[in-house]
Design a protein around this motif. Sequence first.
Motif, PDB file in Angstrom:
ATOM      1  N   SER A 189       0.638  -1.205   0.028  1.00  0.00           N
ATOM      2  CA  SER A 189       0.077   0.087  -0.033  1.00  0.00           C
ATOM      3  C   SER A 189       1.063   1.332   0.099  1.00  0.00           C
ATOM      4  O   SER A 189       1.903   1.316   0.288  1.00  0.00           O
ATOM      5  N   GLY A 238      -4.741   1.224   4.620  1.00  0.00           N
ATOM      6  CA  GLY A 238      -4.139   0.380   3.624  1.00  0.00           C
ATOM      7  C   GLY A 238      -4.916  -0.684   2.937  1.00  0.00           C
ATOM      8  O   GLY A 238      -6.146  -0.793   3.286  1.00  0.00           O
ATOM      9  N   TYR A 239      -4.303  -1.588   2.291  1.00  0.00           N
ATOM     10  CA  TYR A 239      -5.236  -2.753   1.604  1.00  0.00           C
ATOM     11  C   TYR A 239      -4.634  -3.947   2.096  1.00  0.00           C
ATOM     12  O   TYR A 239      -3.959  -4.647   1.242  1.00  0.00           O
ATOM     13  N   PRO A 240      -4.859  -4.293   3.400  1.00  0.00           N
ATOM     14  CA  PRO A 240      -4.345  -5.592   3.804  1.00  0.00           C
ATOM     15  C   PRO A 240      -5.180  -6.770   2.671  1.00  0.00           C
ATOM     16  O   PRO A 240      -6.268  -6.812   2.515  1.00  0.00           O
ATOM     17  N   MET A 262      -4.389  -5.251  10.692  1.00  0.00           N
ATOM     18  CA  MET A 262      -4.440  -5.556   9.707  1.00  0.00           C
ATOM     19  C   MET A 262      -3.394  -6.286   9.298  1.00  0.00           C
ATOM     20  O   MET A 262      -2.292  -6.438   9.993  1.00  0.00           O
ATOM     21  N   SER A 301      -0.990  -4.449   3.576  1.00  0.00           N
ATOM     22  CA  SER A 301      -1.053  -3.106   4.146  1.00  0.00           C
ATOM     23  C   SER A 301       0.303  -2.361   4.249  1.00  0.00           C
ATOM     24  O   SER A 301      -0.020  -1.247   4.393  1.00  0.00           O
ATOM     25  N   GLY A 304       1.069   1.540   3.931  1.00  0.00           N
ATOM     26  CA  GLY A 304      -0.072   2.246   3.918  1.00  0.00           C
ATOM     27  C   GLY A 304       0.250   3.567   4.913  1.00  0.00           C
ATOM     28  O   GLY A 304       0.641   3.486   6.010  1.00  0.00           O
TER      29      GLY A 304
END
Length: 330
Positions: free
Chosen positions: A134, A238-240, A274, A278, A281
């Motif tokens: 992220s 973020g994008y876990p 997370m 992530s 991020g």
Amino acid sequence: MEHVAARRPADHARVLGYWTRERMARALPIDLLDGVSRGGLLGGVTGRSGLTTAPGLSHGALKLLPRPRAGAAEQQPRAGAAEQRPHAGAVERRHQSARPQFITAGSRWTTGGAVTRTTGRVFMTLRGVDFVCSAGTVRSANRDVVVTAGHCVKDGTGAWAENWTFVPGYREGGAEPYGRYAARRMFVAGPWSRSADDDYDVGMVALTTWADRHVADAVGAQEIAFNTGRGGQAFGFGYPADPPYTGEHLVYCAGKLRDDPHGQTRDQGLGCDMTAGSSGGPWLSGFDHATGWGTMTSLSSFKYSDDRRTMYGPYFGDTIKTLYTAAERA
């Protein structure tokens, strides 16, 4: 340390063209790096489900570090990442209300605002394997800078990432509402490149344009600050991508920051469950949930092996400020 990535328009096109929808869907959270490179992890595996984190990982996303013995923090060696698996029946947490929580260990961000545009997913290749992290945009003179974890740019003392691409405002199903941006120049701090020092696990990337637009002009950019007071409230985004998360949604943690209780780093901790994906991020202080604007003062870096509910992020001091100055002049 600096690395020149995509030099010419043909290089930009090659990098952006590399990321087909299928490759993006198959990309792994970067903490699986060492196991993949040894060739033993992916045999017979067709999807992310069931993957185990490699033993012996020296640095990587959400690496899990051991708690030091009392009075012996300076001698304690760093351990490899441990497997992170959800409890039986775990599902991705969803925050259904449009009103954000000011203390949460991991909820879907559904409030909207600028942070949904300035935060995005990173896709990259290390040692021939595709990975995800992220990152977030920050205000810069060249209007091209994004900030992420150092291990999402360079594998510590090892290789620089290739095919590095930022997708701001990534949405479920691989939607790219603001396009995709290839790296043109990449920067990490000397202590990270020389010894994978977690105090300096920060990477900054100057991007190419997309459709003749700088990333900051397309999606906006968060403020960034250095040598700020420690502690206080922060929102981490973020994008876990490891279970119970999927990497398809923007997730956030929120709470009070605290110093590393083990004394191994100068990092600060944030209550956050997370998972890998992530990493990098942004952590935003002074965050206005109504508008989605804040000031980036840290990012998601690592966890300790016996405390998977606390994420640690590096302190942005003078060394990181120098890194930023180089990136915004690139």
